[in-house]
Enzyme design. Structure first.
Site, short mmCIF file in Angstrom:
data_model
loop_
_atom_site.label_atom_id
_atom_site.label_comp_id
_atom_site.label_asym_id
_atom_site.label_seq_id
_atom_site.Cartn_x
_atom_site.Cartn_y
_atom_site.Cartn_z
N HIS A 146 0.82 -1.21 0.00
CA HIS A 146 0.00 0.00 0.00
C HIS A 146 0.85 1.26 0.00
CE1 HIS A 146 -3.37 2.61 1.72
NE2 HIS A 146 -3.92 2.05 0.66
N LYS A 151 3.27 4.36 -1.21
CA LYS A 151 3.38 5.20 -2.41
C LYS A 151 4.67 6.01 -2.27
CE LYS A 151 -1.29 4.51 -2.04
NZ LYS A 151 -2.02 4.08 -0.83
N ASP A 159 17.16 9.11 -8.60
CA ASP A 159 18.60 9.34 -8.57
C ASP A 159 19.17 9.42 -7.15
OD1 ASP A 159 18.63 9.39 -11.34
OD2 ASP A 159 18.41 11.57 -11.45
N HIS A 173 -9.30 10.95 1.08
CA HIS A 173 -8.39 9.82 0.93
C HIS A 173 -7.08 10.08 1.65
CE1 HIS A 173 -5.95 6.80 -1.44
NE2 HIS A 173 -7.04 6.10 -1.21
N LYS A 193 -4.05 10.81 4.53
CA LYS A 193 -3.53 10.15 5.72
C LYS A 193 -2.48 11.08 6.33
CE LYS A 193 -4.16 6.84 2.27
NZ LYS A 193 -5.57 6.68 2.41
N ASP A 209 0.62 19.45 18.23
CA ASP A 209 1.19 20.70 18.73
C ASP A 209 1.66 21.56 17.56
OD1 ASP A 209 0.49 19.98 21.29
OD2 ASP A 209 2.45 19.19 21.81
#
Length: 400
Positions: free
Chosen positions: A113, A115, A120, A285, A287, A292
């Site tokens: 899952h 991404k 380089d 979608h 996350k 603080d």
């Protein structure tokens, strides 16, 4: 978590496909030696086709291109789409590809899952955005709200090492790129992962540590919210000690059962002062979270059983006041302009018939990590794919 915090980085927030795709495709187009790319989903649409073009162009000019996708999330990618890349020199790898049974995908759990893109060894991207047109506003009402970051500096070496380790079984010869270690900014950052071997609970542990240390504010914007009991308890405890705890969750879900599960937990949180907002403009979608005025995280991990107990996930933790404030201002605007506040009075209505479901949902959060151990933990494996496009459109796996 056994990786050290690294200073001297630059981290830029990228919002939705409009912010992400131009930057990542431009970086790929400028790659000189190597592109390591991991993603859950590629669709054969305008975004997937642009990705295909830029990777083919990179491979043809001699860049080593290693592309890892999830065998469940990218199961419907046409053979011809893959073949066009592999014929140009792109190395295409699928994580745990499994045959369908009665037309149904069977590899439901323990997905790739993450991404991540590393170019380089000196530039990286990490977040929650897949390669599909539903991350663009012109997709329509179901376009996703999501986030990623562009990263430069010494922490890129951690992302490069992580991707290289994941792809090690299919990296022949091994990557020879040496990541740059020169400072690129003033931000401290660290990569935190979740896998099914040595890092089973690292992401959850980092959330718990940050929430326990909170003194002023906590803002969590998460698509699929059904966390473990410990995190639920710490969010409630933070609100009890006077921390302003705000959750931004799905109000226009892409999967209705997800919102139904999240709502089973609302009463527990609302009665101790946690503020809950449901984002209603488009499916959430994202996350992301902040604590603080310094700690933030952006990545692929939801706060649900799949992400916290099964999937391979990756988040970047960030310590920087300016980044934290930028994210806070964005999420505050999101909550005030495009969300509907959820009140305890609203959740109490019909409580009598929802009480048994709330009881079940609450105790699932308590015991799910133990339940997850009942499911077989298959090997974390990539298979290189070299399709032969025939009249029947069969896909044959090879070792190239």
């Amino acid at each position: 978590m056994n990786k050290p915090w690294v200073e001297g980085n630059s981290v830029e927030l990228l919002i939705n496909g409009e912010g992400y795709y131009p930057r990542v495709f431009e970086a790929m187009a400028q790659a000189r030696e190597e592109i390591l790319l991991e993603t859950f989903i590629i669709f054969d649409d305008k975004v997937g086709q642009q990705l295909q073009r830029v990777l083919i162009e990179a491979a043809r000019r001699g860049v080593r291109v290693e592309l890892a996708v999830d065998g469940y999330g990218t199961a419907d990618l046409p053979d011809a789409f893959i073949a066009a890349m592999t014929e140009a020199g792109v190395r295409f790898h699928a994580f745990d590809p499994q045959p369908r049974v009665a037309g149904m995908r069977t590899n439901l759990f323990r997905r790739l899952h993450r991404k991540i893109v590393v170019i380089d060894g000196e530039l990286a991207f990490i977040g929650g955005i897949n390669y599909s047109a539903d991350h663009l506003g012109d997709y329509g009402p179901m376009a996703k709200q999501d986030y990623a970051v562009e990263v430069r500096g010494p922490v890129v070496a951690q992302l490069h090492a992580s991707s290289r380790q994941l792809m090690a079984p299919v990296l022949e010869p091994p990557s020879q790129v040496r990541p740059l270690t020169q400072p690129a900014g003033q931000i401290s950052a660290v990569l935190v992962e979740r896998d099914n071997t040595r890092h089973r609970s690292d992401i959850e542990a980092c959330y718990l540590q940050a929430v326990r240390a909170a003194r002023q504010r906590i803002v969590v914007a998460n698509a699929y919210f059904f966390p473990g009991y410990r995190l639920l308890r710490e969010l409630r405890n933070a609100a009890r000690r006077g921390v302003q705890v705000t959750l931004i969750l799905q109000g226009q879900p892409d999967m209705r059962w997800v919102r139904a599960l999240s709502r089973l937990l609302y009463n527990y949180l609302l009665r101790d002062g946690v503020r809950i907002h449901e984002y209603c403009q488009r499916p959430l979608h994202g996350k992301v979270a902040l604590v603080d005025d310094e700690w933030s995280t952006v990545g692929s991990s939801n706060l649900d059983p799949l992400s916290l107990s099964f999937n391979l996930e990756a988040n970047l933790l960030i310590r920087d006041r300016a980044f934290n404030q930028h994210l806070y201002q964005h999420l505050t605007s999101l909550a005030s302009d495009h969300c509907k506040a959820v009140t305890l009075e609203r959740m109490i209505r019909g409580y009598w018939w929802r009480a048994p479901l709330i009881f079940i949902g609450f105790h699932l959060t308590r015991y799910f990590p133990r339940i997850a151990g009942w499911f077989p933990a298959h090997r974390q494996r990539l298979k290189s794919v070299q399709p032969e496009v025939q009249a029947q459109g069969d896909l044959h796996e090879g070792n190239t």
